[in-house]
Design an enzyme around this catalytic site. Structure first.
Site, PDB file in Angstrom:
ATOM      1  N   ARG A 289       0.826  -1.202   0.000  1.00  9.21           N
ATOM      2  CA  ARG A 289       0.000   0.000   0.000  1.00  9.21           C
ATOM      3  C   ARG A 289       0.864   1.259   0.000  1.00  9.21           C
ATOM      4  NH1 ARG A 289      -3.489  -1.163   3.815  1.00  9.21           N
ATOM      5  NH2 ARG A 289      -5.233  -1.648   2.444  1.00  9.21           N
ATOM      6  N   ALA A 290       1.984   1.234   0.716  1.00  8.33           N
ATOM      7  CA  ALA A 290       2.860   2.405   0.769  1.00  8.33           C
ATOM      8  C   ALA A 290       3.397   2.754  -0.613  1.00  8.33           C
ATOM      9  CB  ALA A 290       4.011   2.164   1.740  1.00  8.33           C
TER      10      ALA A 290
END
Length: 364
Positions: A250-251
């Protein structure tokens, strides 16, 4: 004019362009407004650091100019919507009654003290913020509607933290601190006093900057789809995320989208590594893990777990220092899994007590 707009007209909003000493927060809010799919902004900081003031100021820059507050006592039905009971009773028709997510479409959904909300509500609003759609299936109703909004959640760390699974789903995070610079504090106080004394006059002084900021925001939204990422930008993002030891991907996704939004805001022709560096902290501050080695996490040169080698070295050091241990300890048997240390068990003393006369068996 809706209720929210009327409320804004009755209570003037502090201009976004007049915020002082909040550059990281202003950048994060603008990026979330350019690309609501980032997943919103989590603002952490002590009381009195202009968290709610910044949220209201951002809403004014959006075309709709709408700010929807999610109260802490709100139910799930009020947030996502539910069956319209009045229509069922009156007409016998099944109709959907929209919730706060529908009202926040094209605006700002503001959640003060989001860390005090029930996890179910946080899950629901984060799902809608990331997908741009709210789907409700309950009470015989299956309904979906657009819910593209800028999610802004604020929290005071002294009052509790969000679960790691939830805090990771916020796209960006900004940690505010108390200001201890005398000149900055004086400038903030002077601006606030001037606004409270003459709100309309104060706002008029920033009208040009506000209009310019709103135009930049509109142009950035239009330019966003035309920007892409080259392999060098992807590699830089991967390196930063690996170095931060983040969980999942997700980052990486958020960092790329945030860098693209920043490039669109500055009307750049391409997304560069510099854009990535300028958004990296807001993406990683709530996802970063320590890379320090922990016992058992790494294997030694012979492939054995590090914990085993540490245990053997520990026992070796005890053996080497056995001359310093008491004699009783030296004569103790070899350690086993049930040992609590190298000292032997000490005997306990017992004392005889007076005999107890047994009672007779109770007759039935």
């Amino acid at each position: 004019m809706n209720a929210t707009t009327r409320g804004a007209a009755q209570r003037p909003v502090f201009p976004f362009a007049a915020l002082i000493g909040q550059a990281p927060l202003q950048q994060a809010l603008l990026l979330a407004a350019i690309d609501p799919g980032l997943g919103g902004v989590l603002v952490s900081g002590p009381r009195g650091t202009a968290k709610s003031t910044a949220a209201r100021a951002l809403a004014e820059l959006l075309p709709q100019g709408q700010l929807v507050n999610l109260p802490l006592g709100a139910s799930e039905d009020r947030l996502i919507g539910t069956l319209d009971i009045e229509s069922v009773l009156r007409d016998g028709a099944v109709r959907f009654s929209p919730g706060l997510l529908a009202k926040a479409h094209q605006g700002v959904l503001y959640v003060d003290e989001v860390n005090l909300l029930p996890d179910a509500l946080v899950d629901a609003l984060l799902d809608a913020a990331a997908s741009g759609t709210n789907t409700v299936e309950r009470d015989g109703v299956s309904h979906s509607h657009d819910a593209s909004f800028v999610l802004i959640g604020t929290m005071n760390p002294e009052e509790g933290e969000l679960r790691p699974q939830l805090i990771d789903r916020f796209g960006l995070m900004v940690e505010l601190q108390n200001c201890f610079d005398a000149q900055v504090r004086q400038a903030i106080v002077k601006a606030r006093l001037a606004f409270d004394l003459d709100p309309q006059g104060f706002r008029a002084g920033y009208a040009g900057q506000q209009a310019e900021c709103a135009e930049r925001l509109r142009a950035a939204r239009e330019a966003l789809p035309q920007l892409s990422f080259d392999d060098a930008v992807h590699a830089h993002v991967s390196a930063l995320c690996i170095d931060a030891a983040v969980d999942g991907l997700r980052a990486d996704l958020v960092m790329l989208r945030a860098a693209r939004a920043l490039a669109a805001l500055e009307q750049a022709r391409a997304v560069t590594a510099e854009h990535v560096d300028r958004v990296a902290e807001a993406v990683l501050v709530h996802r970063r893990h320590s890379r320090e080695s922990q016992p058992g996490d790494h294997a030694g040169e012979n492939g054995e777990p590090q914990r085993a080698s540490q245990a053997s070295s520990s026992s070796s050091s005890v053996s080497a220092d056995s001359s310093l241990a008491p004699a009783a300890a030296q004569s103790a048997p070899a350690s086993s899994d049930n040992d609590w240390g190298y000292l032997p068990a000490e005997p306990t003393h017992t004392t005889r007590v007076k005999g107890v006369i047994p009672l007779g068996v109770k007759k039935r």
